[in-house]
Design a protein around this motif. Structure first.
Motif, PDB file in Angstrom:
ATOM      1  N   GLY A 138      18.128  82.258  26.317  1.00 35.81           N
ATOM      2  CA  GLY A 138      19.128  81.345  27.037  1.00 35.81           C
ATOM      3  C   GLY A 138      20.416  80.974  26.673  1.00 35.81           C
ATOM      4  O   GLY A 138      20.537  79.788  26.469  1.00 35.81           O
ATOM      5  N   VAL A 139      20.706  81.315  25.358  1.00 40.17           N
ATOM      6  CA  VAL A 139      21.856  80.953  24.029  1.00 40.17           C
ATOM      7  C   VAL A 139      22.637  81.826  24.937  1.00 40.17           C
ATOM      8  O   VAL A 139      22.972  83.347  25.205  1.00 40.17           O
ATOM      9  CB  VAL A 139      21.291  81.808  22.732  1.00 40.17           C
ATOM     10  N   THR A 140      23.673  80.754  25.289  1.00 40.83           N
ATOM     11  CA  THR A 140      25.193  81.160  25.997  1.00 40.83           C
ATOM     12  C   THR A 140      25.987  81.779  24.761  1.00 40.83           C
ATOM     13  O   THR A 140      26.223  81.050  23.619  1.00 40.83           O
ATOM     14  CB  THR A 140      25.707  79.752  26.266  1.00 40.83           C
ATOM     15  N   LYS A 141      26.978  82.615  25.261  1.00 39.51           N
ATOM     16  CA  LYS A 141      28.030  83.615  23.732  1.00 39.51           C
ATOM     17  C   LYS A 141      29.259  83.422  24.900  1.00 39.51           C
ATOM     18  O   LYS A 141      28.365  84.105  26.495  1.00 39.51           O
ATOM     19  CB  LYS A 141      26.783  84.945  23.693  1.00 39.51           C
ATOM     20  N   ARG A 142      30.185  83.990  23.951  1.00 43.99           N
ATOM     21  CA  ARG A 142      31.429  83.510  25.257  1.00 43.99           C
ATOM     22  C   ARG A 142      30.893  85.679  25.502  1.00 43.99           C
ATOM     23  O   ARG A 142      31.916  85.603  26.644  1.00 43.99           O
ATOM     24  CB  ARG A 142      32.492  83.633  24.436  1.00 43.99           C
ATOM     25  N   VAL A 143      31.029  85.246  24.847  1.00 45.40           N
ATOM     26  CA  VAL A 143      31.078  87.276  25.337  1.00 45.40           C
ATOM     27  C   VAL A 143      28.824  87.664  24.870  1.00 45.40           C
ATOM     28  O   VAL A 143      29.292  87.703  23.627  1.00 45.40           O
ATOM     29  CB  VAL A 143      31.602  89.005  23.875  1.00 45.40           C
TER      30      VAL A 143
END
Length: 217
Positions: free
Chosen positions: A50-55
């Protein structure tokens, strides 16, 4: 003897120029490192945790992608949801997903899609912007394109259209038949799905106003 003004002192301007150049250099280096970190592609572990990355990583094609309004940033942002079948599977490995995306990227370049379309702000505006094409409600369960192609899923409908555009007239500007194969179409759809998951700071700006584009509303 009259006191010399600081504004006419060459040393003042030399020192000012040195300070400004030094500050600009440090700022440029900081921005370079900050940007590199933000545009670096994530991986499968990020998505599972669930780690949010822009890409997001390539395996984002295994997940449902929606958009939600971010009140702080004042524009819609992509949200990675639960697992979602993509051409009947939701277990593409990183290697398989990356291979599909690479095939799609090469396909978009080989077929020169940006001669008519726009991707991430690059290309032409003769045909629709493809940056968030995956979320276009026309391809959804109640959309006109899915009904027209007779396919039961969004990805199958998009792949069918890409292979046989002349069979599905949109009564607008017609897409030419580019001789796209079934495998190339699958790669292109995977590429577009991944593209829709990229946090583009709300670009294109009018996307959230398209009915059905955000949270299915």
């Amino acid at each position: 003897m009259a006191k010399k003004s600081v504004w006419s002192d060459n040393r003042f301007w030399q020192r000012s120029a040195a300070w400004i150049t030094g500050f600009a250099s440090v700022l440029l280096i900081w921005l370079t490192f900050d940007t590199s970190g933000q545009i670096s592609m994530g991986n499968d572990s990020d998505l599972k945790n669930g780690v949010t990355k822009r890409v997001p990583g390539p395996t984002v094609i295994n997940y449902k992608i929606t958009y939600e309004m971010d009140k702080k940033r004042q524009h819609e942002v992509p949200v990675i949801g639960e697992k979602e079948k993509f051409f009947g599977r939701d277990d593409y490995s990183e290697e398989e997903a990356a291979k599909l995306l690479h095939l799609g990227k090469l396909g978009s370049q080989t077929k020169n899609c940006m001669n008519c379309h726009t991707l991430l702000g690059n290309g032409a505006y003769y045909a629709p912007d493809l940056t968030k094409a995956w979320l276009d409600p026309a391809w959804g369960p109640t959309g006109s394109m899915q009904a027209m192609t007779g396919k039961s899923t969004k990805e199958e409908a998009m792949a069918e259209f890409l292979q046989h555009p002349s069979q599905y007239p949109t009564h607008a500007r017609m897409m030419p038949n580019l001789g796209i194969t079934a495998e190339e179409a699958k790669g292109l759809v995977a590429f577009l799905k991944h593209m829709s998951s990229i946090d583009t700071n709300g670009f294109p700006r009018n996307f959230g106003k398209i009915q059905g584009a955000v949270n299915g509303k």
